[in-house]
Design a protein around this motif. Structure first.
Motif, PDB file in Angstrom:
ATOM      1  N   GLY A  51      -5.693   2.661  -0.528  1.00 37.58           N
ATOM      2  CA  GLY A  51      -6.605   2.514   0.604  1.00 37.58           C
ATOM      3  C   GLY A  51      -7.357   3.804   0.821  1.00 37.58           C
ATOM      4  O   GLY A  51      -6.831   4.896   0.545  1.00 37.58           O
ATOM      5  N   VAL A  52      -8.599   3.699   1.311  1.00 32.35           N
ATOM      6  CA  VAL A  52      -9.429   4.884   1.522  1.00 32.35           C
ATOM      7  C   VAL A  52     -10.048   4.831   2.914  1.00 32.35           C
ATOM      8  O   VAL A  52     -10.591   3.792   3.324  1.00 32.35           O
ATOM      9  N   VAL A  53      -9.975   5.950   3.629  1.00 32.59           N
ATOM     10  CA  VAL A  53     -10.660   6.113   4.910  1.00 32.59           C
ATOM     11  C   VAL A  53     -11.782   7.118   4.692  1.00 32.59           C
ATOM     12  O   VAL A  53     -11.529   8.264   4.307  1.00 32.59           O
ATOM     13  N   ILE A  54     -13.018   6.691   4.907  1.00 29.63           N
ATOM     14  CA  ILE A  54     -14.165   7.589   4.783  1.00 29.63           C
ATOM     15  C   ILE A  54     -14.451   8.192   6.150  1.00 29.63           C
ATOM     16  O   ILE A  54     -14.791   7.480   7.091  1.00 29.63           O
ATOM     17  N   ALA A  55     -14.269   9.515   6.239  1.00 31.84           N
ATOM     18  CA  ALA A  55     -14.471  10.213   7.512  1.00 31.84           C
ATOM     19  C   ALA A  55     -15.220  11.518   7.251  1.00 31.84           C
ATOM     20  O   ALA A  55     -14.879  12.563   7.805  1.00 31.84           O
ATOM     21  N   THR A  56     -16.233  11.438   6.402  1.00 33.29           N
ATOM     22  CA  THR A  56     -16.924  12.647   5.946  1.00 33.29           C
ATOM     23  C   THR A  56     -17.973  13.169   6.931  1.00 33.29           C
ATOM     24  O   THR A  56     -18.613  14.191   6.661  1.00 33.29           O
ATOM     25  N   GLY A  57     -18.170  12.486   8.042  1.00 33.93           N
ATOM     26  CA  GLY A  57     -19.057  13.010   9.081  1.00 33.93           C
ATOM     27  C   GLY A  57     -20.496  13.137   8.633  1.00 33.93           C
ATOM     28  O   GLY A  57     -21.050  12.217   8.014  1.00 33.93           O
ATOM     29  N   GLY A  58     -21.113  14.268   8.926  1.00 36.93           N
ATOM     30  CA  GLY A  58     -22.516  14.438   8.575  1.00 36.93           C
ATOM     31  C   GLY A  58     -22.875  15.898   8.438  1.00 36.93           C
ATOM     32  O   GLY A  58     -22.052  16.793   8.652  1.00 36.93           O
ATOM     33  N   ARG A  59     -24.129  16.115   8.086  1.00 37.70           N
ATOM     34  CA  ARG A  59     -24.647  17.472   7.932  1.00 37.70           C
ATOM     35  C   ARG A  59     -25.852  17.632   8.859  1.00 37.70           C
ATOM     36  O   ARG A  59     -26.665  16.718   8.984  1.00 37.70           O
ATOM     37  N   PRO A  60     -25.975  18.792   9.497  1.00 37.73           N
ATOM     38  CA  PRO A  60     -27.102  18.981  10.419  1.00 37.73           C
ATOM     39  C   PRO A  60     -28.430  19.005   9.686  1.00 37.73           C
ATOM     40  O   PRO A  60     -28.528  19.534   8.569  1.00 37.73           O
ATOM     41  N   ARG A  61     -29.439  18.432  10.303  1.00 39.17           N
ATOM     42  CA  ARG A  61     -30.786  18.522   9.744  1.00 39.17           C
ATOM     43  C   ARG A  61     -31.276  19.962   9.894  1.00 39.17           C
ATOM     44  O   ARG A  61     -31.017  20.612  10.904  1.00 39.17           O
ATOM     45  N   THR A  62     -31.994  20.424   8.899  1.00 38.13           N
ATOM     46  CA  THR A  62     -32.505  21.789   8.924  1.00 38.13           C
ATOM     47  C   THR A  62     -34.015  21.793   9.127  1.00 38.13           C
ATOM     48  O   THR A  62     -34.692  20.784   8.909  1.00 38.13           O
ATOM     49  N   LEU A  63     -34.533  22.923   9.540  1.00 35.72           N
ATOM     50  CA  LEU A  63     -35.962  23.070   9.777  1.00 35.72           C
ATOM     51  C   LEU A  63     -36.662  23.409   8.463  1.00 35.72           C
ATOM     52  O   LEU A  63     -36.269  24.372   7.787  1.00 35.72           O
ATOM     53  N   PRO A  64     -37.681  22.651   8.077  1.00 32.95           N
ATOM     54  CA  PRO A  64     -38.390  22.922   6.825  1.00 32.95           C
ATOM     55  C   PRO A  64     -38.939  24.350   6.781  1.00 32.95           C
ATOM     56  O   PRO A  64     -39.432  24.875   7.784  1.00 32.95           O
ATOM     57  N   MET A 122       0.848  -1.184   0.000  1.00 26.84           N
ATOM     58  CA  MET A 122       0.000   0.000   0.000  1.00 26.84           C
ATOM     59  C   MET A 122       0.891   1.244   0.000  1.00 26.84           C
ATOM     60  O   MET A 122       1.667   1.462   0.924  1.00 26.84           O
ATOM     61  N   LYS A 123       0.779   2.043  -1.080  1.00 28.09           N
ATOM     62  CA  LYS A 123       1.636   3.209  -1.227  1.00 28.09           C
ATOM     63  C   LYS A 123       0.929   4.527  -0.912  1.00 28.09           C
ATOM     64  O   LYS A 123       1.557   5.467  -0.431  1.00 28.09           O
ATOM     65  N   THR A 124      -0.379   4.592  -1.199  1.00 23.03           N
ATOM     66  CA  THR A 124      -1.122   5.835  -0.990  1.00 23.03           C
ATOM     67  C   THR A 124      -2.426   5.549  -0.278  1.00 23.03           C
ATOM     68  O   THR A 124      -3.162   4.636  -0.654  1.00 23.03           O
ATOM     69  N   VAL A 125      -2.709   6.330   0.762  1.00 20.67           N
ATOM     70  CA  VAL A 125      -3.986   6.254   1.454  1.00 20.67           C
ATOM     71  C   VAL A 125      -4.655   7.623   1.354  1.00 20.67           C
ATOM     72  O   VAL A 125      -4.028   8.648   1.634  1.00 20.67           O
ATOM     73  N   ALA A 126      -5.906   7.631   0.948  1.00 21.19           N
ATOM     74  CA  ALA A 126      -6.689   8.860   0.897  1.00 21.19           C
ATOM     75  C   ALA A 126      -7.646   8.885   2.085  1.00 21.19           C
ATOM     76  O   ALA A 126      -8.313   7.883   2.374  1.00 21.19           O
ATOM     77  N   VAL A 127      -7.710  10.013   2.764  1.00 19.24           N
ATOM     78  CA  VAL A 127      -8.632  10.200   3.878  1.00 19.24           C
ATOM     79  C   VAL A 127      -9.637  11.259   3.450  1.00 19.24           C
ATOM     80  O   VAL A 127      -9.266  12.423   3.251  1.00 19.24           O
ATOM     81  N   ALA A 128     -10.886  10.859   3.294  1.00 18.60           N
ATOM     82  CA  ALA A 128     -11.944  11.792   2.893  1.00 18.60           C
ATOM     83  C   ALA A 128     -12.603  12.329   4.147  1.00 18.60           C
ATOM     84  O   ALA A 128     -13.390  11.636   4.800  1.00 18.60           O
ATOM     85  N   GLY A 129     -12.269  13.564   4.516  1.00 16.44           N
ATOM     86  CA  GLY A 129     -12.775  14.163   5.742  1.00 16.44           C
ATOM     87  C   GLY A 129     -11.631  14.638   6.604  1.00 16.44           C
ATOM     88  O   GLY A 129     -10.734  13.856   6.926  1.00 16.44           O
TER      89      GLY A 129
END
Length: 384
Positions: free
Chosen positions: A98-111, A1-8
């Motif tokens: 290799g990939v690490v998904i660490a994109t978290g989340g987005r707050p829910r908004t009020l309609p 494994m030469k490159t790891v991408a971390v998304a987040g």
């Protein structure tokens, strides 16, 4: 494994980079972060930063780049795990082993509030800056949602001298996590500090002057005047960019017991990771400790190319409200017995134990950190 991408590039992403280096990975690490800011600590956003006693520079989680390439202000738009390709908002294609998904989340908004000034969510530093700027002297604040974030924002705003109302659709704050009796104690905290708490009622609509919110109309017909509205109604995991990737998504990125997805070269950590617990159910946690703990296991499995270790959460959560520190650990949901084992809720200082079939499975403490710490260690100690 030469490159790891971390998304987040928040806490879970930073901890993943740290673990890659600690566990001996000396290859290329590229971190993609949608926010323009280097990794920062989120918990103070609703407390010390919001009340002005902490500055943005105080939130930094690290001053070490760890030999990684930090691509901040850049979004991961698509992932092709079969080739290890991440398609970025800049038009670039980043290829990784290799990939690490660490994109978290987005707050829910009020309609119905998308175009209204004065309505806020609180998840990012920019959110906190915008809310802070709106909290002018004498502002009437309505907080929708009495969970951890909502309660902390209410506490901070009350401490700044604002008139505060908290609206919660459930009959008791945080009833699912704490149960009705201890949940009521959280309601009592608001009452202790002259916060108007409206329980068991939802929001019907919002009054406005054409551009800015002026009030909140509840489903029971009550009109609450408001200069500022804060939505603390939870978050949604940021998984939209994974459409077409072949990865299973259901309330987060589905993973096995070691945070490994259906493709061994891709792991997920933090708020976005929905892993298989010991019960066989998939669970997802939205708190600081989880984002800090999960990368240790996920990175080990990523580098091994297989699940060689299982993630065991501590379930530790803390919250500072109205000068009181609440600490929670273990599994409190589904307990069949709750007992106060030290102190008294009336004194706002106690430890309560959650039990299932007579066995301790969780703890809640209020202003009793020393005993909580000892009992928490016992709770998580291996059974001999």
């Amino acid at each position: 494994m030469k490159t790891v991408a971390v998304a987040g590039a928040s806490l879970a992403g930073l901890r993943s980079v740290e673990e890659l280096r600690k566990q001996g990975f000396d290859g290329r690490i590229v971190v993609i972060g949608e926010e323009p800011h280097a990794p920062y600590d989120r918990p103070p956003l609703s407390k010390a930063f919001l009340n002005g006693t902490m500055q943005a520079e105080d939130l930094a989680l690290s001053d070490d780049d760890l030999g990684a390439e930090w691509r901040l202000g850049v979004r991961a738009d698509q992932l092709d795990p079969s080739t290890g390709s991440l398609y970025l908002s800049t038009g670039e294609i980043l290829r990784a082993d290799g990939v690490v998904i660490a994109t978290g989340g987005r707050p829910r908004t009020l309609p119905g509030t998308a175009d209204l000034a004065g309505v806020h969510t609180l998840r990012t530093l920019d959110d906190a800056v915008a809310l802070q700027a709106d909290l002018r002297p004498g502002a009437r604040v309505v907080v929708v949602g009495a969970g951890w974030i909502g309660a902390e924002v209410a506490s901070t705003c009350r401490g700044l001298g604002h008139e505060v109302t908290v609206v919660e659709a459930a009959p008791v704050p945080m009833e699912r996590a704490l149960g009705p009796v201890l949940g009521k104690l959280c309601a009592d905290l608001h009452a202790d500090h002259d916060v108007n708490l409206r329980l068991g009622v939802g929001v019907a609509s919002f009054a406005h002057n054409g551009s800015r919110v002026t009030g909140v109309l509840l489903r029971d017909g009550t009109h609450l005047p408001a200069d500022v509205v804060v939505a603390g109604i939870g978050m949604e995991p940021a998984t939209g960019w994974l459409a077409g990737s072949g990865l299973a998504v259901d309330n987060g990125v589905l993973c096995d017991t070691g945070c490994v997805t259906s493709i061994a070269s891709v792991v997920a950590v933090g708020d976005v990771a929905c892993y298989r617990a010991a019960t066989g159910d998939h669970v997802r946690h939205e708190h600081w400790t989880n984002a800090s703990e999960q990368p240790v296991v996920a990175v080990r499995n990523l580098l091994a190319g297989a699940t060689v270790e299982t993630f065991r959460p501590s379930g530790y959560v803390w919250s500072d409200q109205y000068g009181v520190r609440l600490q929670l650990a273990g599994e409190t949901g589904g307990a069949d017995e709750v007992a106060v084992i030290d102190g008294s809720p009336d004194d706002r200082r106690f430890v309560a134990e959650f039990r299932r079939a007579g066995r301790p499975v969780g703890l809640l403490a209020m202003n009793n950190a020393k005993l909580f710490g000892r009992l928490r260690r016992q709770l998580t100690a291996p059974v001999s």
